[in-house]
Design a protein around this motif. Structure first.
Motif, short mmCIF file in Angstrom:
data_model
loop_
_atom_site.label_atom_id
_atom_site.label_comp_id
_atom_site.label_asym_id
_atom_site.label_seq_id
_atom_site.Cartn_x
_atom_site.Cartn_y
_atom_site.Cartn_z
N SER A 1 -67.28 127.78 -26.97
CA SER A 1 -67.12 127.73 -28.34
C SER A 1 -68.30 127.07 -29.01
CB SER A 1 -65.80 127.06 -28.48
OG SER A 1 -65.92 125.66 -28.51
N LEU A 2 -68.31 127.12 -30.41
CA LEU A 2 -69.38 126.66 -31.02
C LEU A 2 -69.12 124.97 -31.30
CD1 LEU A 2 -70.20 128.86 -34.04
CD2 LEU A 2 -71.74 128.33 -31.88
N ASP A 3 -67.82 124.54 -31.40
CA ASP A 3 -67.38 123.23 -31.21
C ASP A 3 -67.89 122.55 -29.88
OD1 ASP A 3 -66.37 123.21 -34.10
OD2 ASP A 3 -64.53 123.68 -33.18
N ALA A 4 -67.68 123.30 -28.93
CA ALA A 4 -67.98 122.71 -27.60
C ALA A 4 -69.75 122.46 -27.56
CB ALA A 4 -67.71 123.47 -26.34
N LEU A 5 -70.56 123.28 -28.22
CA LEU A 5 -71.90 123.52 -28.23
C LEU A 5 -72.36 122.35 -29.13
CD1 LEU A 5 -74.79 124.53 -27.85
CD2 LEU A 5 -74.16 126.08 -29.73
N VAL B 1 -83.40 133.43 -25.05
CA VAL B 1 -82.35 133.94 -24.24
C VAL B 1 -81.32 134.88 -24.69
CG1 VAL B 1 -82.59 132.03 -22.50
CG2 VAL B 1 -80.73 132.14 -24.23
N GLY B 2 -80.52 135.52 -24.03
CA GLY B 2 -79.50 136.44 -24.54
C GLY B 2 -78.48 135.49 -25.16
N HIS B 3 -77.80 135.98 -26.21
CA HIS B 3 -76.48 135.11 -26.78
C HIS B 3 -75.44 135.05 -25.96
CE1 HIS B 3 -75.33 139.17 -28.05
NE2 HIS B 3 -73.96 138.61 -28.03
N THR B 4 -75.06 135.92 -24.90
CA THR B 4 -74.09 135.83 -24.22
C THR B 4 -74.16 134.48 -23.06
OG1 THR B 4 -74.98 137.51 -22.68
CG2 THR B 4 -73.43 138.38 -24.09
N LEU B 5 -75.52 134.10 -22.86
CA LEU B 5 -75.84 133.05 -22.11
C LEU B 5 -75.15 131.91 -22.79
CD1 LEU B 5 -76.89 132.09 -19.42
CD2 LEU B 5 -79.21 131.78 -20.68
N VAL B 6 -75.32 131.69 -24.18
CA VAL B 6 -75.09 130.46 -24.59
C VAL B 6 -73.25 130.34 -24.78
CG1 VAL B 6 -75.26 129.29 -26.95
CG2 VAL B 6 -77.10 130.76 -26.28
N ALA B 7 -72.73 131.43 -25.09
CA ALA B 7 -71.25 131.71 -25.06
C ALA B 7 -70.83 131.30 -23.60
CB ALA B 7 -70.93 132.96 -25.41
N HIS B 8 -71.60 131.70 -22.78
CA HIS B 8 -70.96 131.51 -21.17
C HIS B 8 -71.04 129.90 -20.94
CE1 HIS B 8 -71.11 131.49 -16.75
NE2 HIS B 8 -72.14 130.71 -16.88
#
Length: 194
Positions: free
Chosen positions: A58-62, A47-54
């Protein structure tokens, strides 16, 4: 096999998020926590990286969400009969889990090791330990043992060490045999405490 747009639209709510979490787990398991980026997860998930950020912000939340998912999926390995206190059921599925979900187990170990360098991860690591130890303590108590926290910790660390050994260079058969010995020791401890 690629996923068509129709298949993606038909996914139930949350499945796309879970797919991103599973991709994050695989990235960390294969490349280490320091290689976790939105782009790496997006590439792994297709998928597109903006979907992950959406989805995570944050990386900590991920990392936190991926740990929660990984822990939930691996907690079933504590016993095949939760709430029974059956020592024969204790860690019954552990060797299979370490084979089938090796990425999830490696992910947890990567986060644990990284927490030595990043204190902000310590809370997440303590959550992992507490969840496993509480579940094991409950089963040992129901089995008729009267374990203190240190005894339960010993049992947990033995099982955790077997998983680490299996996913790095051991075998499921070796883990299964070792777990049989651990259950025998626990049975002897139960009989001795009567």
């Amino acid at each position: 096999m690629s996923t068509s747009a129709d298949e993606v639209t038909r996914r139930r709510y949350g499945e796309g998020r879970d797919a991103l979490l599973d991709a994050a787990v695989r990235v960390v398991a294969n490349s280490g926590l320091r290689r976790l980026t939105y782009r790496a997860v997006a590439r792994e998930a297709g998928v597109g990286h903006t979907l992950v950020a959406h989805h995570f912000g944050s990386l900590d939340a991920l990392i936190e969400a991926a740990l929660e998912r990984s822990l939930t999926l691996s907690m079933e390995s504590v016993t095949s009969r939760p709430g029974s206190g059956d020592l024969d059921a204790l860690f019954e599925g552990l060797a299979g889990l370490a084979t089938a979900k090796a990425a999830g187990e490696a992910f947890q170990f990567e986060v644990i090791l990284e927490s030595r360098r990043r204190p902000e991860l310590r809370q997440h690591v303590e959550t992992i330990y507490d969840a496993y130890i509480d579940a094991i303590h409950s089963e040992l108590t129901l089995a008729g043992l009267t374990p203190d926290r240190d005894f339960t910790h010993l049992v947990y660390v033995a099982a955790e060490g077997l998983v680490f050994n299996q996913i790095t260079h051991g075998s499921a058969e070796q883990t299964t045999r070792s777990l049989a010995h651990l259950r025998t020791l626990l049975d002897h401890a139960r009989k001795a405490s009567r």
